[in-house]
Write a protein that holds these residues in place. Structure first.
Motif, PDB file in Angstrom:
ATOM      1  N   SER A 161       0.817  -1.214   0.000  1.00 29.49           N
ATOM      2  CA  SER A 161       0.000   0.000   0.000  1.00 29.49           C
ATOM      3  C   SER A 161       0.852   1.266   0.000  1.00 29.49           C
ATOM      4  O   SER A 161       0.452   2.303  -0.520  1.00 29.49           O
ATOM      5  CB  SER A 161      -0.935   0.009   1.217  1.00 29.49           C
ATOM      6  OG  SER A 161      -0.184  -0.042   2.417  1.00 29.49           O
ATOM      7  N   ALA A 162       2.057   1.189   0.588  1.00 25.27           N
ATOM      8  CA  ALA A 162       2.947   2.363   0.654  1.00 25.27           C
ATOM      9  C   ALA A 162       4.026   2.341  -0.434  1.00 25.27           C
ATOM     10  O   ALA A 162       4.892   3.205  -0.459  1.00 25.27           O
ATOM     11  CB  ALA A 162       3.604   2.438   2.023  1.00 25.27           C
ATOM     12  N   ASN A 163       3.966   1.307  -1.302  1.00 25.40           N
ATOM     13  CA  ASN A 163       4.939   1.172  -2.395  1.00 25.40           C
ATOM     14  C   ASN A 163       6.372   1.154  -1.870  1.00 25.40           C
ATOM     15  O   ASN A 163       7.266   1.811  -2.400  1.00 25.40           O
ATOM     16  CB  ASN A 163       4.772   2.311  -3.412  1.00 25.40           C
ATOM     17  CG  ASN A 163       5.430   1.980  -4.748  1.00 25.40           C
ATOM     18  OD1 ASN A 163       5.568   0.807  -5.099  1.00 25.40           O
ATOM     19  ND2 ASN A 163       5.843   3.008  -5.470  1.00 25.40           N
ATOM     20  N   ILE A 164       6.580   0.340  -0.804  1.00 25.65           N
ATOM     21  CA  ILE A 164       7.905   0.190  -0.202  1.00 25.65           C
ATOM     22  C   ILE A 164       8.503  -1.131  -0.669  1.00 25.65           C
ATOM     23  O   ILE A 164       7.865  -2.180  -0.579  1.00 25.65           O
ATOM     24  CB  ILE A 164       7.824   0.209   1.340  1.00 25.65           C
ATOM     25  CG1 ILE A 164       7.264   1.551   1.831  1.00 25.65           C
ATOM     26  CG2 ILE A 164       9.192  -0.062   1.955  1.00 25.65           C
ATOM     27  CD1 ILE A 164       7.004   1.584   3.327  1.00 25.65           C
ATOM     28  N   ALA A 165       9.728  -1.098  -1.165  1.00 23.52           N
ATOM     29  CA  ALA A 165      10.418  -2.312  -1.600  1.00 23.52           C
ATOM     30  C   ALA A 165      11.444  -2.706  -0.547  1.00 23.52           C
ATOM     31  O   ALA A 165      12.083  -1.853   0.064  1.00 23.52           O
ATOM     32  CB  ALA A 165      11.104  -2.088  -2.943  1.00 23.52           C
ATOM     33  N   ILE A 166      11.590  -4.015  -0.342  1.00 24.96           N
ATOM     34  CA  ILE A 166      12.606  -4.517   0.587  1.00 24.96           C
ATOM     35  C   ILE A 166      13.441  -5.567  -0.127  1.00 24.96           C
ATOM     36  O   ILE A 166      13.080  -6.065  -1.189  1.00 24.96           O
ATOM     37  CB  ILE A 166      11.980  -5.123   1.861  1.00 24.96           C
ATOM     38  CG1 ILE A 166      11.126  -6.344   1.504  1.00 24.96           C
ATOM     39  CG2 ILE A 166      11.176  -4.109   2.619  1.00 24.96           C
ATOM     40  CD1 ILE A 166      10.714  -7.160   2.684  1.00 24.96           C
ATOM     41  N   GLU A 167      14.565  -5.924   0.497  1.00 25.60           N
ATOM     42  CA  GLU A 167      15.430  -6.950  -0.078  1.00 25.60           C
ATOM     43  C   GLU A 167      14.751  -8.310   0.004  1.00 25.60           C
ATOM     44  O   GLU A 167      13.944  -8.574   0.885  1.00 25.60           O
ATOM     45  CB  GLU A 167      16.768  -6.995   0.658  1.00 25.60           C
ATOM     46  CG  GLU A 167      17.607  -5.734   0.471  1.00 25.60           C
ATOM     47  CD  GLU A 167      18.991  -5.900   1.066  1.00 25.60           C
ATOM     48  OE1 GLU A 167      19.610  -6.970   0.863  1.00 25.60           O
ATOM     49  OE2 GLU A 167      19.461  -4.969   1.729  1.00 25.60           O
ATOM     50  N   SER A 168      15.100  -9.198  -0.937  1.00 21.33           N
ATOM     51  CA  SER A 168      14.486 -10.523  -0.963  1.00 21.33           C
ATOM     52  C   SER A 168      15.163 -11.504  -0.016  1.00 21.33           C
ATOM     53  O   SER A 168      14.625 -12.556   0.278  1.00 21.33           O
ATOM     54  CB  SER A 168      14.516 -11.089  -2.384  1.00 21.33           C
ATOM     55  OG  SER A 168      15.844 -11.173  -2.856  1.00 21.33           O
ATOM     56  N   GLY A 169      16.364 -11.194   0.484  1.00 20.61           N
ATOM     57  CA  GLY A 169      17.048 -12.075   1.417  1.00 20.61           C
ATOM     58  C   GLY A 169      16.570 -11.871   2.841  1.00 20.61           C
ATOM     59  O   GLY A 169      15.620 -11.122   3.101  1.00 20.61           O
ATOM     60  N   ASP A 170      17.227 -12.552   3.786  1.00 22.18           N
ATOM     61  CA  ASP A 170      16.844 -12.429   5.193  1.00 22.18           C
ATOM     62  C   ASP A 170      16.926 -10.983   5.679  1.00 22.18           C
ATOM     63  O   ASP A 170      16.224 -10.594   6.612  1.00 22.18           O
ATOM     64  CB  ASP A 170      17.757 -13.300   6.071  1.00 22.18           C
ATOM     65  CG  ASP A 170      17.544 -14.789   5.811  1.00 22.18           C
ATOM     66  OD1 ASP A 170      16.512 -15.140   5.214  1.00 22.18           O
ATOM     67  OD2 ASP A 170      18.425 -15.575   6.196  1.00 22.18           O
ATOM     68  N   GLU A 171      17.789 -10.177   5.042  1.00 21.76           N
ATOM     69  CA  GLU A 171      17.906  -8.779   5.431  1.00 21.76           C
ATOM     70  C   GLU A 171      16.576  -8.032   5.302  1.00 21.76           C
ATOM     71  O   GLU A 171      16.361  -7.005   5.947  1.00 21.76           O
ATOM     72  CB  GLU A 171      18.972  -8.076   4.575  1.00 21.76           C
ATOM     73  CG  GLU A 171      20.397  -8.555   4.809  1.00 21.76           C
ATOM     74  CD  GLU A 171      20.723  -9.820   4.014  1.00 21.76           C
ATOM     75  OE1 GLU A 171      19.807 -10.333   3.311  1.00 21.76           O
ATOM     76  OE2 GLU A 171      21.864 -10.297   4.089  1.00 21.76           O
ATOM     77  N   GLY A 172      15.686  -8.575   4.457  1.00 20.50           N
ATOM     78  CA  GLY A 172      14.382  -7.946   4.286  1.00 20.50           C
ATOM     79  C   GLY A 172      13.585  -7.895   5.578  1.00 20.50           C
ATOM     80  O   GLY A 172      12.814  -6.954   5.810  1.00 20.50           O
ATOM     81  N   LEU A 173      13.775  -8.872   6.452  1.00 20.50           N
ATOM     82  CA  LEU A 173      13.059  -8.867   7.726  1.00 20.50           C
ATOM     83  C   LEU A 173      13.602  -7.797   8.665  1.00 20.50           C
ATOM     84  O   LEU A 173      12.851  -7.216   9.453  1.00 20.50           O
ATOM     85  CB  LEU A 173      13.134 -10.247   8.386  1.00 20.50           C
ATOM     86  CG  LEU A 173      12.375 -11.368   7.665  1.00 20.50           C
ATOM     87  CD1 LEU A 173      12.480 -12.671   8.451  1.00 20.50           C
ATOM     88  CD2 LEU A 173      10.922 -11.017   7.446  1.00 20.50           C
ATOM     89  N   VAL A 174      14.907  -7.551   8.576  1.00 18.56           N
ATOM     90  CA  VAL A 174      15.474  -6.461   9.368  1.00 18.56           C
ATOM     91  C   VAL A 174      14.917  -5.129   8.878  1.00 18.56           C
ATOM     92  O   VAL A 174      14.551  -4.251   9.681  1.00 18.56           O
ATOM     93  CB  VAL A 174      17.020  -6.467   9.276  1.00 18.56           C
ATOM     94  CG1 VAL A 174      17.598  -5.270  10.023  1.00 18.56           C
ATOM     95  CG2 VAL A 174      17.580  -7.765   9.866  1.00 18.56           C
ATOM     96  N   GLU A 175      14.835  -4.985   7.551  1.00 21.86           N
ATOM     97  CA  GLU A 175      14.243  -3.768   6.999  1.00 21.86           C
ATOM     98  C   GLU A 175      12.794  -3.615   7.448  1.00 21.86           C
ATOM     99  O   GLU A 175      12.341  -2.504   7.758  1.00 21.86           O
ATOM    100  CB  GLU A 175      14.302  -3.805   5.469  1.00 21.86           C
ATOM    101  CG  GLU A 175      15.702  -3.678   4.896  1.00 21.86           C
ATOM    102  CD  GLU A 175      15.661  -3.633   3.389  1.00 21.86           C
ATOM    103  OE1 GLU A 175      15.012  -2.735   2.827  1.00 21.86           O
ATOM    104  OE2 GLU A 175      16.267  -4.511   2.759  1.00 21.86           O
ATOM    105  N   LEU A 176      12.058  -4.729   7.472  1.00 17.55           N
ATOM    106  CA  LEU A 176      10.659  -4.663   7.889  1.00 17.55           C
ATOM    107  C   LEU A 176      10.535  -4.199   9.334  1.00 17.55           C
ATOM    108  O   LEU A 176       9.626  -3.433   9.674  1.00 17.55           O
ATOM    109  CB  LEU A 176       9.983  -6.025   7.722  1.00 17.55           C
ATOM    110  CG  LEU A 176       8.539  -6.111   8.220  1.00 17.55           C
ATOM    111  CD1 LEU A 176       7.643  -5.133   7.472  1.00 17.55           C
ATOM    112  CD2 LEU A 176       8.012  -7.530   8.096  1.00 17.55           C
ATOM    113  N   SER A 177      11.450  -4.642  10.188  1.00 12.22           N
ATOM    114  CA  SER A 177      11.392  -4.203  11.586  1.00 12.22           C
ATOM    115  C   SER A 177      11.544  -2.692  11.666  1.00 12.22           C
ATOM    116  O   SER A 177      10.923  -2.031  12.509  1.00 12.22           O
ATOM    117  CB  SER A 177      12.467  -4.904  12.423  1.00 12.22           C
ATOM    118  OG  SER A 177      13.764  -4.437  12.092  1.00 12.22           O
ATOM    119  N   GLY A 178      12.363  -2.115  10.755  1.00 12.16           N
ATOM    120  CA  GLY A 178      12.508  -0.662  10.709  1.00 12.16           C
ATOM    121  C   GLY A 178      11.229   0.024  10.251  1.00 12.16           C
ATOM    122  O   GLY A 178      10.842   1.063  10.792  1.00 12.16           O
TER     123      GLY A 178
END
Length: 432
Positions: free
Chosen positions: A267-284
């Motif tokens: 909904s916010a058009n936010i992209a994250i990494e596809s690796g495990d680092e994506g979960l760290v980004e999500l926490s942010g």
């Protein structure tokens, strides 16, 4: 004994696992190995895959998540049914299909363990490092592997089951709690139950339907049944309850990640990494939206998902290796060396823990990664196809063989995994 009757005697059961004479086991005791295999299979990579699908397509692939849960229920039920009906391990079944299964499985389990050990330790270290970056990342990774090895070293199934139950509780509190904060749009979610494949989303759809929830650990289910003390046909209904409920619970986690991806990222058009680092980004992202407490709480769920996979793999796949190697050494199937806690089991625990530390220190060599990708992409088709043979073969008691409906379902599952396997093979040899 009828398939639908819950066992109420202790004949041929281990005293530690049995119930009182003429007394049905308490309902809560009907859960165990299924929860372990489901929690082990739902690792950080699976959560990221679902999160990315939600961020790309919103709720459009919700139906594929549910299909993935059903697929795993059928596969794990097949592995469990073989073990209970025949009294033999899944590897013994593969061995009876021909020497080609051992030729494939031997290199696979060694290369897979070498690479997965580093992957699992890294995934467990990421959320800790995100919260406490003062200590080097590699120290957290090595510490995760050592703690995991120490906790499963003696091969005590009861300990593993209790630890996994704690981690599942943490995952439920954090992952499902984060999804609740995201306030799912129920109307869009209902639309996502309609089986449609978004434009350009075929591989994502197949990956969500077929790839979430474990690979080799699915085949470990029969070993955990035996460790639990469920190893005769009279436990068939209990096994099916255990397996179905556990994968429904894991499905709740995966759906929660899809909700988070759809509501916070899509909904916010936010992209994250596809690796495990994506979960760290999500926490942010969660911290920015709902505060640091929610962001850190999600990191706890990320760690619980990752470390439960460490424990499950360090135990379950080590038992599989012990069974495989003990058979090569011509030891009988009931020999202690082919069970949890034996010397072959402990060798593989060490194999998962120490050699992969070289990959953490040196980086992952391209050749090993390619071999891992090739063998790994073939495992799920291997499991689905061999189950089709085993569950219809002469070694399977007639009353527990597949009917035509189950054969069609397993055939479709095998086709899905073949398509995914070919896609991963192409990816393994394609330049990055």
């Amino acid at each position: 004994m009828d398939d639908d009757q819950i066992p109420n005697d202790r004949s041929n059961e281990s005293p530690a696992e049995g119930t009182a004479a003429n007394e049905a086991p308490p309902r809560w005791k009907l859960l165990g190995p299924g929860l372990v295999v489901a929690a082990t299979g739902i690792g950080a990579g699976d959560l990221v895959a679902t999160l990315v699908a939600g961020s790309k397509f919103g709720y459009a692939l919700l139906w594929a998540v549910i299909a993935g849960v059903v697929i795993k229920i059928f596969l794990v039920e097949g592995a469990g049914r073989w073990s209970l009906a025949t009294g033999h391990s899944i590897f013994e079944g593969w061995r009876r299909l021909g020497v080609w299964t051992s030729i494939y499985f031997g290199p696979y389990i060694l290369i897979w363990g070498f690479v997965y050990g580093a992957t699992a330790m890294s995934a467990s270290a990421l959320p800790i490092y995100a919260a406490f970056p003062q200590i080097p990342f590699i120290a957290y990774a090595i510490f995760s592997g050592l703690v995991g090895a120490g906790l499963v070293w003696l091969g005590k199934y009861h300990t593993l089951e209790k630890l996994v139950a704690v981690f599942v509780g943490l995952m439920f509190l954090t992952v499902v709690g984060s999804a609740a904060f995201a306030a799912p749009n129920l109307l869009d979610a209902v639309k996502g139950l309609i089986p449609l494949i978004p434009e350009g989303g075929l591989i994502n759809t197949l990956s969500i339907a077929g790839g979430v929830g474990g690979t080799i650990t699915l085949a470990a289910y029969g070993y955990w049944l035996k460790e639990k003390g469920w190893y005769q046909p009279k436990w068939m209904r209990v096994m099916r309850i255990d397996n179905s409920v556990a994968y429904v619970i894991s499905g709740v986690f995966v759906i929660a990640m899809l909700i988070i991806g759809a509501e916070l990222l899509y909904s916010a058009n936010i992209a994250i990494e596809s690796g495990d680092e994506g979960l760290v980004e999500l926490s942010g992202v969660l911290a920015d939206r709902y505060g640091a407490f929610v962001g850190n709480l999600f990191l706890v769920g990320f760690w619980a998902a990752s470390f439960s996979s460490v424990l499950g793999v360090w135990n379950g796949v080590s038992i599989m290796f012990a069974d495989f190697w003990g058979q090569l050494r011509k030891k009988p199937e009931d020999h202690p060396d082919r069970r949890s806690g034996g010397k072959y089991y402990k060798f593989y625990v060490l194999w998962l823990t120490f050699p992969p530390m070289l990959l953490l220190l040196l980086g992952k060599p391209v050749t090993i990664i390619i071999a891992y990708g090739v063998l790994g992409s073939l495992f799920m088709p291997f499991l689905a196809i061999t189950l089709l043979f085993l569950l219809n073969g002469r070694h399977m008691p007639t009353q527990w063989r597949n009917g035509w409906v189950l054969n069609i379902i397993l055939g479709v599952i095998a086709a899905i995994f073949l398509i995914l396997g070919v896609n991963e093979l192409i990816g393994s040899f394609s330049p990055s």
